[in-house]
Design an enzyme around this catalytic site. Structure first.
Site, short mmCIF file in Angstrom:
data_model
loop_
_atom_site.label_atom_id
_atom_site.label_comp_id
_atom_site.label_asym_id
_atom_site.label_seq_id
_atom_site.Cartn_x
_atom_site.Cartn_y
_atom_site.Cartn_z
CE LYS A 62 -14.70 66.28 -17.63
NZ LYS A 62 -15.37 67.04 -16.56
C1 LIG Z 1 -14.22 70.95 -21.61
C2 LIG Z 1 -13.70 71.03 -20.20
N1 LIG Z 1 -12.55 71.67 -19.97
C3 LIG Z 1 -12.02 71.74 -18.73
C4 LIG Z 1 -12.65 71.17 -17.65
C5 LIG Z 1 -12.04 71.35 -16.29
O1 LIG Z 1 -11.69 70.15 -15.67
P1 LIG Z 1 -11.63 70.05 -14.09
O2 LIG Z 1 -13.05 70.09 -13.58
O3 LIG Z 1 -10.98 68.71 -13.83
O4 LIG Z 1 -10.80 71.16 -13.58
C6 LIG Z 1 -13.85 70.46 -17.86
C7 LIG Z 1 -14.56 69.76 -16.79
O5 LIG Z 1 -15.01 70.10 -15.80
C8 LIG Z 1 -14.39 70.42 -19.16
O6 LIG Z 1 -15.55 69.80 -19.39
#
Ligand SMILES: Cc1ncc(COP(=O)(O)O)c(C=O)c1O
Length: 356
Positions: free
Chosen positions: A179
């Site tokens: 990100k």
């Molecule tokens: C669209 C989306 N939602 C949720 C997530 C979950 O985030 P995290 O990896 O920080 O748990 C991600 C990324 O990995 C994502 O791209």
């Protein structure tokens, strides 16, 4: 070797982390409040609550809304699985809705068609940082259906003049290393409603209400983000505009070189793309993936078609999600990509596309 992603972190982040370590306050300290204030400003909301991941943010969003057995939540059929997983985890039903294969975002008309009397919420994703057509989605579902924003990849993106991450009743951010702002692992929930903010503050902290005498009104979790990790995020958030401009530079270089060769990512007129990733679409995607990897270039598929996963099989068909799953290709994308890197990637794609 050209890497797919590379966090833009260095001396400033190291100095901030060192200061936290020297302070002796590693969690629940001043860096949490400082990072949260910056995030709330960036998303133009009253409250941002940091948590241990984007998935934790989504989980708290559905818990805070009281969603559970008997409830239906609309989610895109093409997204990172966490979007649907959190719904299933609280016992509610994730109802998959097809995406528009051009934007790869939820199709509002199909969302409208999927609404039933049990529909309580939509988790609306700005996939890869492309702002979703928010107004059309809002008009497509009944007013009492809550829109939760999965803005995991959309910090910095704008729908018109409104920042993504501040459009829904609740917004969810991720600070995973792919990100734009990263803390290694981390996330945040945003809202402008004080009651929701307080419930999230309690839920991420065992259920504890810290405003007065120690009390736990309802069971919670430990989803807190440490001061050490907030310290990693703070300098990047300060440079958010600069980081986004650098990514826009790389995106423009790719677009100039790849125009006509593959389908390029875009945004609606007047929006600002958040540039979480650079995802092109082409018919011979698997050949392209293999050819790029053979040349020492890291590439990846876009994301997942949920109805093809065992956990979500049985719904569908979703031709938009199928097309996206088969055609989307993530190219190396970060602030240190050079014109030379873009040329190397493009020359591989030239060969794959022209070699029928
Ligand atoms: C669209 C989306 N939602 C949720 C997530 C979950 O985030 P995290 O990896 O920080 O748990 C991600 C990324 O990995 C994502 O791209």
């Amino acid at each position: 070797m050209i890497r797919l992603a590379r966090p833009d972190v260095g001396a400033e982040e190291a100095a901030e982390v060192a200061a936290v370590l020297e302070s002796g306050q590693l969690t629940m300290g001043p860096k949490v409040a400082e990072f949260e204030a910056g995030l709330a400003r960036a998303c133009a909301v009253e409250h941002a609550l940091v948590v241990s991941s984007g998935t934790a943010a989504l989980h708290l969003a559905v818990l805070t809304l009281g969603l559970g057995p008997g409830d239906e939540v609309l989610v895109p059929a093409y997204t990172f699985p966490a979007t649907a997983n959190v719904v299933a985890q609280v016992g509610a039903r994730p109802v998959l809705v097809d995406v528009d294969p051009r934007t790869m975002n939820l199709d509002p008309e199909r969302a409208h068609a999927a609404v039933t009397p049990r529909t309580r919420a939509v988790i609306a994703v700005h996939l890869f940082g492309r702002p979703l057509d928010w107004e059309t989605l809002r008009a497509a579902v009944p007013e009492e259906v809550v829109l939760v924003e999965d803005a995991a990849g959309a910090l910095g993106a704008r729908r018109g003049d409104r920042p993504c991450g501040g459009l829904g009743r609740l917004g969810c951010l991720s600070f995973h290393p792919r990100k734009i702002v990263t803390t290694g692992e981390g996330g945040a929930v945003t809202t402008s409603e004080p009651e929701l903010a307080q419930r999230i503050r309690e839920l991420r902290d065992h259920g504890i209400d810290r405003r007065g005498e120690f009390e736990i009104a309802g069971p919670g979790l430990n989803y807190r983000l440490s001061d050490i990790l907030c310290a990693v995020g703070i300098p990047q958030l300060r440079r958010l505009e600069e980081l986004l401009r650098e990514r826009e530079r790389v995106a423009a270089a790719y677009a100039a070189r790849l125009d006509g060769l593959v389908e390029l990512p875009g945004a609606d007129e007047g929006d600002r793309h958040g540039r979480q990733a650079f995802i092109v679409q082409l018919d011979r995607r698997d050949d392209a993936l293999e050819a790029l990897r053979q040349e020492g270039i890291e590439a990846q598929i876009g994301t997942y078609a949920l109805h093809r996963l065992a956990a979500y099989r049985g719904q569908g068909p979703f031709p938009g999600a199928d097309l996206s799953y088969e055609r989307a290709l993530a190219l190396p994308f970060h602030t240190s990509i050079t014109e030379g890197d873009v040329e190397r990637v493009a020359s591989v794609l030239d060969k794959v596309v022209s070699h029928h």
